[in-house]
Design a protein around this motif. Structure first.
Motif, PDB file in Angstrom:
ATOM      1  N   SER A 118       0.830  -1.207   0.000  1.00 37.20           N
ATOM      2  CA  SER A 118       0.000   0.000   0.000  1.00 37.20           C
ATOM      3  C   SER A 118       0.862   1.254   0.000  1.00 37.20           C
ATOM      4  O   SER A 118       0.576   2.232  -0.697  1.00 37.20           O
ATOM      5  N   LEU A 119       1.938   1.199   0.800  1.00 35.60           N
ATOM      6  CA  LEU A 119       2.833   2.349   0.902  1.00 35.60           C
ATOM      7  C   LEU A 119       3.535   2.609  -0.424  1.00 35.60           C
ATOM      8  O   LEU A 119       3.680   3.758  -0.850  1.00 35.60           O
ATOM      9  N   GLN A 120       3.972   1.536  -1.085  1.00 37.02           N
ATOM     10  CA  GLN A 120       4.658   1.693  -2.361  1.00 37.02           C
ATOM     11  C   GLN A 120       3.719   2.250  -3.435  1.00 37.02           C
ATOM     12  O   GLN A 120       4.121   3.057  -4.281  1.00 37.02           O
ATOM     13  N   SER A 121       2.456   1.796  -3.400  1.00 36.20           N
ATOM     14  CA  SER A 121       1.473   2.319  -4.353  1.00 36.20           C
ATOM     15  C   SER A 121       1.265   3.817  -4.145  1.00 36.20           C
ATOM     16  O   SER A 121       1.227   4.597  -5.105  1.00 36.20           O
ATOM     17  N   GLU A 122       1.115   4.227  -2.907  1.00 41.12           N
ATOM     18  CA  GLU A 122       0.932   5.649  -2.602  1.00 41.12           C
ATOM     19  C   GLU A 122       2.184   6.437  -2.954  1.00 41.12           C
ATOM     20  O   GLU A 122       2.118   7.576  -3.428  1.00 41.12           O
ATOM     21  N   LEU A 123       3.360   5.789  -2.707  1.00 39.28           N
ATOM     22  CA  LEU A 123       4.622   6.461  -3.018  1.00 39.28           C
ATOM     23  C   LEU A 123       4.747   6.728  -4.512  1.00 39.28           C
ATOM     24  O   LEU A 123       5.212   7.790  -4.935  1.00 39.28           O
ATOM     25  N   MET A 124       4.306   5.769  -5.337  1.00 38.30           N
ATOM     26  CA  MET A 124       4.344   5.964  -6.787  1.00 38.30           C
ATOM     27  C   MET A 124       3.470   7.144  -7.203  1.00 38.30           C
ATOM     28  O   MET A 124       3.836   7.943  -8.063  1.00 38.30           O
ATOM     29  N   GLN A 125       2.277   7.253  -6.562  1.00 42.00           N
ATOM     30  CA  GLN A 125       1.390   8.384  -6.853  1.00 42.00           C
ATOM     31  C   GLN A 125       2.036   9.707  -6.450  1.00 42.00           C
ATOM     32  O   GLN A 125       1.947  10.708  -7.161  1.00 42.00           O
ATOM     33  N   ARG A 126       2.698   9.688  -5.297  1.00 36.62           N
ATOM     34  CA  ARG A 126       3.364  10.899  -4.815  1.00 36.62           C
ATOM     35  C   ARG A 126       4.515  11.292  -5.738  1.00 36.62           C
ATOM     36  O   ARG A 126       4.721  12.472  -6.018  1.00 36.62           O
ATOM     37  N   GLU A 127       5.263  10.309  -6.189  1.00 34.23           N
ATOM     38  CA  GLU A 127       6.386  10.607  -7.082  1.00 34.23           C
ATOM     39  C   GLU A 127       5.883  11.145  -8.429  1.00 34.23           C
ATOM     40  O   GLU A 127       6.515  12.022  -9.029  1.00 34.23           O
ATOM     41  N   ASP A 128       4.739  10.601  -8.887  1.00 33.01           N
ATOM     42  CA  ASP A 128       4.134  11.128 -10.119  1.00 33.01           C
ATOM     43  C   ASP A 128       3.699  12.577  -9.923  1.00 33.01           C
ATOM     44  O   ASP A 128       3.907  13.426 -10.799  1.00 33.01           O
ATOM     45  N   ALA A 129       3.103  12.860  -8.768  1.00 31.17           N
ATOM     46  CA  ALA A 129       2.705  14.244  -8.451  1.00 31.17           C
ATOM     47  C   ALA A 129       3.930  15.144  -8.343  1.00 31.17           C
ATOM     48  O   ALA A 129       3.900  16.310  -8.774  1.00 31.17           O
ATOM     49  N   LEU A 130       5.020  14.581  -7.793  1.00 30.99           N
ATOM     50  CA  LEU A 130       6.256  15.352  -7.681  1.00 30.99           C
ATOM     51  C   LEU A 130       6.801  15.707  -9.063  1.00 30.99           C
ATOM     52  O   LEU A 130       7.219  16.835  -9.321  1.00 30.99           O
ATOM     53  N   PHE A 131       6.755  14.746  -9.995  1.00 27.49           N
ATOM     54  CA  PHE A 131       7.234  14.991 -11.354  1.00 27.49           C
ATOM     55  C   PHE A 131       6.410  16.092 -12.036  1.00 27.49           C
ATOM     56  O   PHE A 131       6.958  16.995 -12.673  1.00 27.49           O
ATOM     57  N   LYS A 132       5.076  15.994 -11.876  1.00 29.62           N
ATOM     58  CA  LYS A 132       4.199  16.999 -12.485  1.00 29.62           C
ATOM     59  C   LYS A 132       4.440  18.380 -11.874  1.00 29.62           C
ATOM     60  O   LYS A 132       4.433  19.399 -12.583  1.00 29.62           O
ATOM     61  N   GLU A 134       7.233  19.474 -10.544  1.00 29.79           N
ATOM     62  CA  GLU A 134       8.522  19.971 -11.029  1.00 29.79           C
ATOM     63  C   GLU A 134       8.390  20.543 -12.446  1.00 29.79           C
ATOM     64  O   GLU A 134       8.950  21.592 -12.763  1.00 29.79           O
ATOM     65  N   ARG A 135       7.629  19.805 -13.287  1.00 31.93           N
ATOM     66  CA  ARG A 135       7.439  20.271 -14.664  1.00 31.93           C
ATOM     67  C   ARG A 135       6.644  21.580 -14.694  1.00 31.93           C
ATOM     68  O   ARG A 135       6.978  22.507 -15.444  1.00 31.93           O
ATOM     69  N   ALA A 136       5.568  21.674 -13.886  1.00 29.49           N
ATOM     70  CA  ALA A 136       4.769  22.911 -13.834  1.00 29.49           C
ATOM     71  C   ALA A 136       5.605  24.073 -13.318  1.00 29.49           C
ATOM     72  O   ALA A 136       5.506  25.206 -13.817  1.00 29.49           O
ATOM     73  N   LEU A 137       6.436  23.791 -12.322  1.00 35.88           N
ATOM     74  CA  LEU A 137       7.299  24.837 -11.772  1.00 35.88           C
ATOM     75  C   LEU A 137       8.281  25.337 -12.816  1.00 35.88           C
ATOM     76  O   LEU A 137       8.497  26.548 -12.956  1.00 35.88           O
ATOM     77  N   GLN A 138       8.856  24.409 -13.585  1.00 43.43           N
ATOM     78  CA  GLN A 138       9.806  24.799 -14.621  1.00 43.43           C
ATOM     79  C   GLN A 138       9.127  25.649 -15.691  1.00 43.43           C
ATOM     80  O   GLN A 138       9.680  26.655 -16.155  1.00 43.43           O
ATOM     81  N   ASP A 139       7.902  25.236 -16.088  1.00 44.18           N
ATOM     82  CA  ASP A 139       7.153  26.017 -17.082  1.00 44.18           C
ATOM     83  C   ASP A 139       6.887  27.436 -16.580  1.00 44.18           C
ATOM     84  O   ASP A 139       7.042  28.415 -17.319  1.00 44.18           O
ATOM     85  N   LYS A 140       6.457  27.550 -15.335  1.00 40.55           N
ATOM     86  CA  LYS A 140       6.159  28.866 -14.770  1.00 40.55           C
ATOM     87  C   LYS A 140       7.423  29.712 -14.655  1.00 40.55           C
ATOM     88  O   LYS A 140       7.400  30.921 -14.913  1.00 40.55           O
ATOM     89  N   GLN A 141       8.533  29.083 -14.306  1.00 43.20           N
ATOM     90  CA  GLN A 141       9.786  29.826 -14.203  1.00 43.20           C
ATOM     91  C   GLN A 141      10.225  30.327 -15.575  1.00 43.20           C
ATOM     92  O   GLN A 141      10.728  31.444 -15.702  1.00 43.20           O
ATOM     93  N   ASN A 142      10.016  29.479 -16.600  1.00 45.27           N
ATOM     94  CA  ASN A 142      10.355  29.912 -17.967  1.00 45.27           C
ATOM     95  C   ASN A 142       9.487  31.100 -18.394  1.00 45.27           C
ATOM     96  O   ASN A 142       9.979  32.065 -18.991  1.00 45.27           O
ATOM     97  N   GLN A 143       8.177  31.018 -18.094  1.00 45.61           N
ATOM     98  CA  GLN A 143       7.269  32.120 -18.427  1.00 45.61           C
ATOM     99  C   GLN A 143       7.664  33.397 -17.688  1.00 45.61           C
ATOM    100  O   GLN A 143       7.636  34.493 -18.253  1.00 45.61           O
ATOM    101  N   LEU A 144       8.019  33.217 -16.420  1.00 45.13           N
ATOM    102  CA  LEU A 144       8.408  34.377 -15.612  1.00 45.13           C
ATOM    103  C   LEU A 144       9.682  35.017 -16.161  1.00 45.13           C
ATOM    104  O   LEU A 144       9.794  36.246 -16.208  1.00 45.13           O
TER     105      LEU A 144
END
Length: 321
Positions: A118-132, A134-144
């Motif tokens: 269960s923990l590993q499944s949740e961890l995978m979801q968290r890591e996916d959210a972390l990736f998204k 990071e990508r959103a942050l990079q996009d916003k930084q580029n726009q800024l």
């Protein structure tokens, strides 16, 4: 006797014809100057709309940059929270695996394996959210960065423009040196240069023919204007609030102010290096006084011609395309 009556009749008829011709000429001239005033007013309105649009675009750009800065800050915080969650879950997962190695009870092993899964499944979801995140942050930084680069470029252009307008102002002051005591004022306001000339420097009271000394000042000014092709020139005629009491083709102060403005424009355009497309004439009559007091001194101040120099906004507007 009949001969004399016939001659008198011809004289009266001739006088009536001349009077009607002058009347028709006056009406035609009146219509022409009203058309000129209307067209100049429309051009002035368009210029003001363009300046207003630029100001609004600048404010929108600053607001957008501020919003993006806030979004970047929020995304950074969210990224930090997700990262901390992932670290905590990874630590907990390691802790369970360590316990699993030392556990001998079948039930405990089964429970731990279920929790780890269960923990590993949740961890995978968290890591996916972390990736998204990071990508959103990079996009916003580029726009800024793009927005900040535009603001920097815009600021540099505005500073260059201000320096250029100051240089033009200095050249005008040098060209018109000696006229200051005759009712000449030169000042900068809102990125524009205002050359204000009192009536006494240019015109006789109620007239629109420019005096010789005033004409010389306008000709000297035209040399500076012709050499600086990226500024537009607006000539505004102003009167006091005393009703016009003359005659001929002028019926009121508004007519007089238009006549005076166009008289100045014609002198400016004697310089063939000054493009007519850069020059506008407008009559403001008594409706834009600089001193509202009903005194002789105030009326004298209000009887003036203003030559307003505005930098062209082409480079600035290109930043928003």
């Amino acid at each position: 006797m009949k001969k004399y009556l016939f001659l008198a009749s011809l004289t009266l008829l001739s006088t009536a014809c001349v009077t009607k011709a002058k009347y028709d000429e006056a009406k035609e001239s009146e219509a022409r100057y009203y058309d000129e005033a209307r067209l100049c007013g429309e051009a002035l309105s368009a210029e003001k709309d363009k300046n207003k649009e630029l100001s609004e675009l600048i404010e929108q750009l600053k607001t957008k940059a501020s919003q993006q800065t806030n979004e970047v800050n929020e995304l950074s915080k969210e990224l930090q929270r997700v990262q901390e969650d992932c670290n905590a879950m990874q630590a907990h997962n390691k802790e369970l695996l360590d316990k699993l190695k030392s556990t001998k009870s079948k039930e405990e092993i089964q429970a731990m394996l279920s929790e780890i899964q269960s923990l590993q499944s949740e961890l995978m979801q968290r890591e996916d959210a972390l990736f998204k995140a990071e990508r959103a942050l990079q996009d916003k930084q580029n726009q800024l960065e793009l927005q900040n680069a535009k603001i920097t470029e815009l600021t540099a252009l505005i500073e260059q423009q201000a320096a250029k307008m100051q240089d033009i102002k200095n050249k005008i002051q040098n060209a018109l040196v000696g006229y200051e005591g005759d009712g000449l004022q030169i000042e900068s306001r809102n990125g524009r240069i205002y050359v204000s000339l009192d009536e006494k420097l240019l015109f006789q009271s109620g007239k629109w023919n420019v005096d010789a000394r005033g004409k010389k000042a306008i000709q000297q000014l035209s040399t500076v204007l012709a050499a600086n092709k990226d500024i537009d020139v607006l000539v505004e005629g102003h009167t006091d609030n005393v009703p016009y009491g003359g005659n001929g083709n002028i019926i009121d102060n508004w007519d007089l102010s238009v006549k005076r403005a166009t008289a100045i424009v014609r002198i400016l355009l004697e310089n063939k290096d000054l493009e007519a497309s850069r020059v506008m004439a407008a009559g403001r009559g008594e409706f834009n006084p600089i001193d509202t007091a009903n005194t002789k001194e105030a009326r004298q101040k209000n009887r003036r011609t203003e030559i307003i120099l505005t930098p062209k906004l082409t480079e600035l507007l290109q930043l928003f395309e």
